[in-house]
Design a protein around this motif. Structure first.
Motif, PDB file in Angstrom:
ATOM      1  N   ARG A 129       1.710  20.376  -3.795  1.00  0.00           N
ATOM      2  CA  ARG A 129       2.138  21.636  -3.192  1.00  0.00           C
ATOM      3  C   ARG A 129       1.423  22.748  -3.954  1.00  0.00           C
ATOM      4  O   ARG A 129       1.672  22.940  -5.159  1.00  0.00           O
ATOM      5  CB  ARG A 129       3.654  21.814  -3.266  1.00  0.00           C
TER       6      ARG A 129
ATOM      7  N   TRP B 136       0.163  26.802  -4.239  1.00  0.00           N
ATOM      8  CA  TRP B 136       0.488  28.157  -3.758  1.00  0.00           C
ATOM      9  C   TRP B 136      -0.747  28.805  -3.165  1.00  0.00           C
ATOM     10  O   TRP B 136      -1.802  28.863  -3.784  1.00  0.00           O
ATOM     11  CB  TRP B 136       1.033  29.003  -4.901  1.00  0.00           C
TER      12      TRP B 136
ATOM     13  N   LEU C  54       3.906  28.084  -0.615  1.00  0.00           N
ATOM     14  CA  LEU C  54       3.412  26.788  -1.054  1.00  0.00           C
ATOM     15  C   LEU C  54       2.971  25.984   0.162  1.00  0.00           C
ATOM     16  O   LEU C  54       3.694  25.898   1.152  1.00  0.00           O
ATOM     17  CB  LEU C  54       4.502  26.031  -1.814  1.00  0.00           C
TER      18      LEU C  54
ATOM     19  N   SER D 286       3.538  20.378  -7.961  1.00  0.00           N
ATOM     20  CA  SER D 286       3.337  21.770  -7.549  1.00  0.00           C
ATOM     21  C   SER D 286       2.365  22.457  -8.496  1.00  0.00           C
ATOM     22  O   SER D 286       2.433  22.272  -9.709  1.00  0.00           O
ATOM     23  CB  SER D 286       4.667  22.527  -7.514  1.00  0.00           C
TER      24      SER D 286
ATOM     25  N   THR E 298       1.019  26.321  -9.161  1.00  0.00           N
ATOM     26  CA  THR E 298       1.262  27.726  -8.832  1.00  0.00           C
ATOM     27  C   THR E 298       0.571  28.632  -9.854  1.00  0.00           C
ATOM     28  O   THR E 298       0.268  28.200 -10.972  1.00  0.00           O
ATOM     29  CB  THR E 298       2.770  28.025  -8.817  1.00  0.00           C
TER      30      THR E 298
END
Length: 249
Positions: free
Chosen positions: A8, A10, A19, A87, A89
């Motif tokens: 995921r 961003w 995301l 994730s 980010t």
């Protein structure tokens, strides 16, 4: 050995974003930066990411992986399970420019506010002399690659935007501490750290030390000793009396 990893990432800019989910090939021995590059090559050619050396020495590829500040090039995929959703980010403390790239100019502004090394005025070039023990005290701090992960994780500026004006963060307080330890530096670093760079804001949670990729003991070896020297100077009655006598003399 390879598998299909779930990511995921961003995507967005200073006006907002979200995301996005990706499934991408992961090969043995790869790091997260390899995956980001494969995403750029196969699925998201306009994905913005800052990087340079891919060797953990330039500090460019700082980001947050599963919410923790890390270097993309030093985070191995083998530390995650194959079914884990990873994730990626941007650094949360600094304004987003685009995707994983943030505006870290705050740090360069704070760097300019730290006065340079100031030897005594009567000391000529070539007359500098230091004991090896004095060299070793500050040598650790020179390993800093200015990835600004410590700045990102420091909750004093991460959670309080209003503190950025008066607080320089662990990286530059460490720089001031390094200069204060130098036996030939004539500047008043302790007064500067407390009154101009917000040393008192630091409550030594050691979060900066925990994320440092160079394993510098920022809190234990720089910030706490600096706090102790400032406290001695300001509150120790013997030191206070000595300073009074010297000023009168």
């Amino acid at each position: 050995m390879s598998y299909q990893g779930k990511f995921r990432v961003w995507r967005g800019d200073d006006e907002g974003g979200e995301l996005q989910d990706f499934t991408i090939e992961v090969n043995e021995g790869e790091v997260v930066l390899d995956i980001i590059h494969r995403l750029q090559a196969t699925q998201a050619p306009d994905l913005a990411v800052r990087w340079n050396c891919k060797a953990g020495k330039c500090g460019s590829c700082s980001a947050e992986i599963n919410g923790k500040p890390k270097l993309l090039c030093m985070t191995r995929m083998s530390t995650f399970t194959e079914d884990e959703v990873i994730s990626v980010t941007p650094l949360r403390t600094f304004p987003v420019m685009r995707d994983l790239v943030t505006d870290v100019s705050y740090n360069y502004q704070k760097a300019r506010e730290v006065p340079a090394f100031a030897p005594p005025a009567d000391l000529k070039p070539g007359e500098y002399r230091m004991q090896q023990i004095d060299v070793e005290r500050s040598q650790e701090f020179r390993k800093c690659i200015e990835c600004f992960l410590c700045q990102d994780t420091c909750h004093v500026i991460r959670d309080h935007e209003e503190n950025k004006e008066s607080f320089s963060g662990p990286r530059f307080l460490m720089r001031i501490a390094e200069l204060d330890m130098h036996p030939l530096d004539a500047a008043d670093r302790q007064h500067e750290a407390q009154d101009k760079h917000g040393l008192g804001f630091c409550n030594i949670t050691k979060c900066c030390t925990e994320v440092c990729p160079e394993h510098i003991k920022i809190t234990d070896n720089a910030l706490i000793p600096m706090k102790e020297r400032v406290a001695d100077r300001k509150y120790d009655p013997v030191v206070w009396l000595g300073n009074k006598i010297r000023r009168r003399a």
